[in-house]
Design a protein around this motif. Structure first.
Motif, PDB file in Angstrom:
ATOM      1  N   GLU A  41      50.249 -17.548 -14.495  1.00 54.39           N
ATOM      2  CA  GLU A  41      50.477 -16.097 -14.416  1.00 54.39           C
ATOM      3  C   GLU A  41      50.963 -15.684 -13.025  1.00 54.39           C
ATOM      4  N   LYS A  42      50.506 -16.388 -12.002  1.00 55.33           N
ATOM      5  CA  LYS A  42      50.976 -16.080 -10.650  1.00 55.33           C
ATOM      6  C   LYS A  42      52.458 -16.413 -10.494  1.00 55.33           C
ATOM      7  N   ILE A  43      52.901 -17.481 -11.137  1.00 57.99           N
ATOM      8  CA  ILE A  43      54.328 -17.810 -11.116  1.00 57.99           C
ATOM      9  C   ILE A  43      55.111 -16.737 -11.871  1.00 57.99           C
ATOM     10  N   GLU A  44      54.566 -16.306 -13.009  1.00 49.42           N
ATOM     11  CA  GLU A  44      55.220 -15.242 -13.782  1.00 49.42           C
ATOM     12  C   GLU A  44      55.308 -13.959 -12.969  1.00 49.42           C
ATOM     13  N   ALA A  45      54.282 -13.674 -12.169  1.00 48.11           N
ATOM     14  CA  ALA A  45      54.296 -12.473 -11.323  1.00 48.11           C
ATOM     15  C   ALA A  45      55.427 -12.544 -10.300  1.00 48.11           C
ATOM     16  N   LYS A  46      55.704 -13.752  -9.784  1.00 52.14           N
ATOM     17  CA  LYS A  46      56.817 -13.917  -8.846  1.00 52.14           C
ATOM     18  C   LYS A  46      58.149 -13.656  -9.542  1.00 52.14           C
ATOM     19  N   ILE A  47      58.253 -14.127 -10.778  1.00 48.90           N
ATOM     20  CA  ILE A  47      59.464 -13.866 -11.562  1.00 48.90           C
ATOM     21  C   ILE A  47      59.647 -12.364 -11.755  1.00 48.90           C
ATOM     22  N   GLN A  48      58.553 -11.692 -12.133  1.00 48.33           N
ATOM     23  CA  GLN A  48      58.629 -10.250 -12.385  1.00 48.33           C
ATOM     24  C   GLN A  48      59.008  -9.485 -11.119  1.00 48.33           C
ATOM     25  N   LYS A  49      58.526  -9.960  -9.979  1.00 49.53           N
ATOM     26  CA  LYS A  49      58.862  -9.318  -8.712  1.00 49.53           C
ATOM     27  C   LYS A  49      60.359  -9.406  -8.444  1.00 49.53           C
ATOM     28  N   ASP A  50      60.940 -10.576  -8.715  1.00 52.24           N
ATOM     29  CA  ASP A  50      62.391 -10.737  -8.552  1.00 52.24           C
ATOM     30  C   ASP A  50      63.158  -9.849  -9.525  1.00 52.24           C
ATOM     31  N   VAL A  51      62.655  -9.766 -10.758  1.00 54.87           N
ATOM     32  CA  VAL A  51      63.299  -8.921 -11.778  1.00 54.87           C
ATOM     33  C   VAL A  51      63.264  -7.455 -11.351  1.00 54.87           C
ATOM     34  N   ILE A  62      64.702 -18.109 -10.887  1.00 53.17           N
ATOM     35  CA  ILE A  62      63.884 -17.713 -12.043  1.00 53.17           C
ATOM     36  C   ILE A  62      63.846 -18.832 -13.074  1.00 53.17           C
ATOM     37  N   ILE A  63      64.983 -19.495 -13.291  1.00 51.24           N
ATOM     38  CA  ILE A  63      65.016 -20.607 -14.242  1.00 51.24           C
ATOM     39  C   ILE A  63      64.057 -21.710 -13.804  1.00 51.24           C
ATOM     40  N   ALA A  64      64.055 -22.017 -12.506  1.00 48.43           N
ATOM     41  CA  ALA A  64      63.169 -23.074 -11.989  1.00 48.43           C
ATOM     42  C   ALA A  64      61.707 -22.691 -12.165  1.00 48.43           C
ATOM     43  N   ARG A  65      61.396 -21.436 -11.879  1.00 48.19           N
ATOM     44  CA  ARG A  65      60.001 -20.995 -12.034  1.00 48.19           C
ATOM     45  C   ARG A  65      59.573 -20.968 -13.499  1.00 48.19           C
ATOM     46  N   GLN A  66      60.484 -20.555 -14.378  1.00 48.88           N
ATOM     47  CA  GLN A  66      60.141 -20.542 -15.797  1.00 48.88           C
ATOM     48  C   GLN A  66      59.938 -21.956 -16.318  1.00 48.88           C
ATOM     49  N   ASN A  67      60.750 -22.879 -15.845  1.00 50.15           N
ATOM     50  CA  ASN A  67      60.569 -24.279 -16.231  1.00 50.15           C
ATOM     51  C   ASN A  67      59.206 -24.800 -15.773  1.00 50.15           C
ATOM     52  N   GLU A  68      58.788 -24.364 -14.582  1.00 51.88           N
ATOM     53  CA  GLU A  68      57.475 -24.780 -14.080  1.00 51.88           C
ATOM     54  C   GLU A  68      56.362 -24.224 -14.964  1.00 51.88           C
ATOM     55  N   ILE A  69      56.480 -22.948 -15.350  1.00 54.29           N
ATOM     56  CA  ILE A  69      55.483 -22.342 -16.248  1.00 54.29           C
ATOM     57  C   ILE A  69      55.426 -23.118 -17.557  1.00 54.29           C
ATOM     58  N   ASP A  70      56.583 -23.402 -18.139  1.00 51.86           N
ATOM     59  CA  ASP A  70      56.636 -24.116 -19.421  1.00 51.86           C
ATOM     60  C   ASP A  70      55.982 -25.485 -19.316  1.00 51.86           C
ATOM     61  N   GLU A 100      68.526  -7.448 -17.829  1.00 53.80           N
ATOM     62  CA  GLU A 100      67.384  -8.289 -17.494  1.00 53.80           C
ATOM     63  C   GLU A 100      67.453  -9.654 -18.175  1.00 53.80           C
ATOM     64  N   GLN A 101      67.838  -9.663 -19.455  1.00 51.23           N
ATOM     65  CA  GLN A 101      67.893 -10.933 -20.178  1.00 51.23           C
ATOM     66  C   GLN A 101      68.878 -11.892 -19.526  1.00 51.23           C
ATOM     67  N   GLN A 102      70.045 -11.381 -19.142  1.00 48.51           N
ATOM     68  CA  GLN A 102      71.050 -12.224 -18.482  1.00 48.51           C
ATOM     69  C   GLN A 102      70.546 -12.717 -17.127  1.00 48.51           C
ATOM     70  N   PHE A 103      69.879 -11.827 -16.400  1.00 48.10           N
ATOM     71  CA  PHE A 103      69.355 -12.199 -15.079  1.00 48.10           C
ATOM     72  C   PHE A 103      68.328 -13.312 -15.198  1.00 48.10           C
ATOM     73  N   ARG A 104      67.442 -13.204 -16.202  1.00 45.44           N
ATOM     74  CA  ARG A 104      66.398 -14.213 -16.383  1.00 45.44           C
ATOM     75  C   ARG A 104      66.980 -15.571 -16.783  1.00 45.44           C
ATOM     76  N   THR A 105      68.096 -15.566 -17.459  1.00 47.24           N
ATOM     77  CA  THR A 105      68.657 -16.830 -17.971  1.00 47.24           C
ATOM     78  C   THR A 105      69.744 -17.428 -17.083  1.00 47.24           C
ATOM     79  N   THR A 106      70.118 -16.724 -16.015  1.00 43.76           N
ATOM     80  CA  THR A 106      71.184 -17.250 -15.142  1.00 43.76           C
ATOM     81  C   THR A 106      70.756 -17.420 -13.697  1.00 43.76           C
ATOM     82  N   ASN A 107      69.695 -16.739 -13.261  1.00 42.05           N
ATOM     83  CA  ASN A 107      69.253 -16.850 -11.881  1.00 42.05           C
ATOM     84  C   ASN A 107      68.529 -18.185 -11.673  1.00 42.05           C
TER      85      ASN A 107
END
Length: 510
Positions: free
Chosen positions: A106-116, A139-147, A129-136
């Protein structure tokens, strides 16, 4: 408002009190006060009416809290109803290992949300927002870490691998929220069921459990209900009742308690048709929540990464509480696990003869399960607001208002004589109160200035206030004030009930 504001408001205005407060309270146990019990009953009524009354193929039961101990052996609770427990040696605090790891994600997700949020502020209406989340890239690296974290956690939980959970906590450098220390014990399993003894018998032969869920009372009564009500597949059995879990960490007010109330429905279907009913109940239950006026952005589906041993599909309806999105209701495809297990251990057939197919089979089950206490907290979280309003002199002031859906409001109407020292006004107000109390939960209040009385009613969520003034004595009309719009209109006394019923009737939600 944050959770501290909600807790404070709940106590001050008689919604929820700490259990045994005069003895310094009991952890994770709460009492519902005068307005709390009314709100809770209204929530249960809304659920029951929409689930049972509005479906000719769903009926209700009220099963006993105590059940034969073999029930919990068959359901898997004796052997598998565990949470991973870990202690911090420095703070002496106890935690669930899986929740610590989820907190890390959740802390990693909070960092993503801060960037968003930063990007949204920078680009304004043009922001996608959807494009930003899938191209930045970040954010992609952090989402991969969460997954990766959640997949690893899911595997460890599914396998019951306590060593892996401890390794994850060490690898991710997870610290104790209380002390900041990384001095952890090993992770071990902790069974969540409360046990007691039957009568004077001691030992295993007299051991009973407080039920950890209400669903098993439905499953063991499957044939009793089906035969007595002559139901045909598909049909459902609904129940509202208390359940008990010896939670390692009971926290966040009434969100996680050791004694709580569930509203559950088990829907029995033909094998092979469970997924279509699973999809049906997902949408039906989300619609039920939205009917209360809950902002759609505060509700979302979350598919389970780690399925329970009995399920082939599971999703949560999550609500955005002050502490983030958390489970409010679960929809689960439980397959035929429960009925098959009870059939095997009891030696009694729990099958349905389907005349259309001309065969016997153990039905599959789709479950909807919502915590009544969590629903209560969600309603408080959604409704409690502070807003600027004009005072009697037209100046701006702040009011605390509980904007519950009028059908759920504890008190529907407050009857207020303009002055308390004028007998003719208080007598007229009492007559109005007596005429309305047969139809609604009504409150009479004559203490303090009329403005302060309005504020008290706003704080408990009363949708309408009726003021009795000197004109009432002349023309039998009253001023009725709307909680949300602050609009005041003049209506005859004999029209009050119809005026209020339009918005407060729970049937209007169905």
């Amino acid at each position: 408002m944050d959770i501290k504001d909600i807790i404070s408001h709940s106590k001050e205005y008689g919604f929820i009190f700490q259990s045994s407060e005069i003895y310094d309270g009991l952890s994770a146990a709460y009492d519902y006060g005068p307005y709390g019990v009314e709100l809770k009953n209204n929530i249960k009524q809304y659920w029951w009416k929409s689930m049972v009354q509005m479906h000719e193929n769903i009926v209700g039961i009220d099963a006993a809290i105590f059940m034969h101990p073999k029930t919990w052996k068959a359901s898997g609770h004796v052997d598998a109803f565990n949470d991973p427990l870990i202690d911090n040696k420095d703070s002496k605090k106890r935690y669930r290992a899986d929740q610590l790891i989820e907190g890390y994600a959740e802390k990693i997700e909070a960092k993503i949300q801060k960037d968003v949020d930063k990007a949204k502020s920078r680009f304004g209406d043009a922001f996608d927002e959807q494009q930003f989340r899938t191209t930045n890239d970040r954010i992609i690296a952090r989402q991969n870490e969460i997954d990766a974290v959640m997949k690893r956690l899911g595997n460890a939980m599914r396998e019951g691998n306590m060593d892996e959970l401890k390794t994850m906590i060490d690898e991710y450098g997870i610290v104790c929220p209380e002390s900041g220390s990384r001095n952890w014990t090993e992770v071990r399993q902790f069974n969540l069921m409360f046990s007691t003894q039957l009568g004077n018998i001691a030992g295993e032969e007299g051991k009973l459990y407080l039920r950890p869920e209400t669903a098993q009372g439905i499953f063991v009564n499957f044939l009793n209900v089906q035969k007595s009500t002559r139901q045909k597949i598909p049909f459902g059995i609904a129940q509202i009742g208390k359940a008990f879990r010896n939670e390692i960490v009971a926290r966040q007010f009434i969100f996680r308690m050791r004694e709580f109330e569930q509203m559950e429905m088990q829907f029995f279907v033909r094998p092979g048709e469970e997924m279509q009913w699973y999809e049906y109940w997902k949408e039906a239950r989300l619609k039920w929540h939205k009917a209360l006026g809950t902002d759609a952005s505060k509700l979302r589906f979350h598919d389970h990464d780690n399925l329970a041993h009995y399920a082939n599909a599971a999703v949560d309806i999550e609500f955005e509480f002050p502490f983030g999105f958390r489970e409010l209701e679960g929809i689960h495809s439980r397959t035929d696990f429960d009925l098959s297990q009870h059939q095997e251990l009891s030696g009694k057939k729990l099958q349905f003869f389907d005349p259309e197919l001309n065969e016997n089979y153990v039905p599959y089950v789709v479950e909807t399960s919502i915590g009544c206490d969590r629903m209560f907290l969600a309603q408080l979280s959604n409704a409690l607001q502070e807003e600027a309003v004009p005072d009697a002199e037209g100046n701006e002031s702040t009011r605390t208002v509980l904007k519950l859906h009028p059908a759920l409001a504890p008190v529907k109407i407050a009857v207020l004589p303009l002055l308390k020292n004028k007998e003719e006004l208080t007598n007229a107000a009492t007559d109005v109160f007596n005429s309305l109390k047969k139809h609604f939960n009504v409150q009479y209040d004559e203490k303090d200035a009329i403005g302060r009385r309005y504020r008290r009613q706003d704080a408990i969520g009363t949708p309408y206030c009726v003021t009795i003034d000197f004109d009432t004595l002349e023309d039998n009309s009253v001023t009725i004030r709307d909680r949300d719009t602050l609009e005041q209109v003049r209506i005859p006394i004999d029209r009050i009930a119809d005026h209020v019923r339009v918005k407060t009737d729970i049937n209007e939600l169905l």
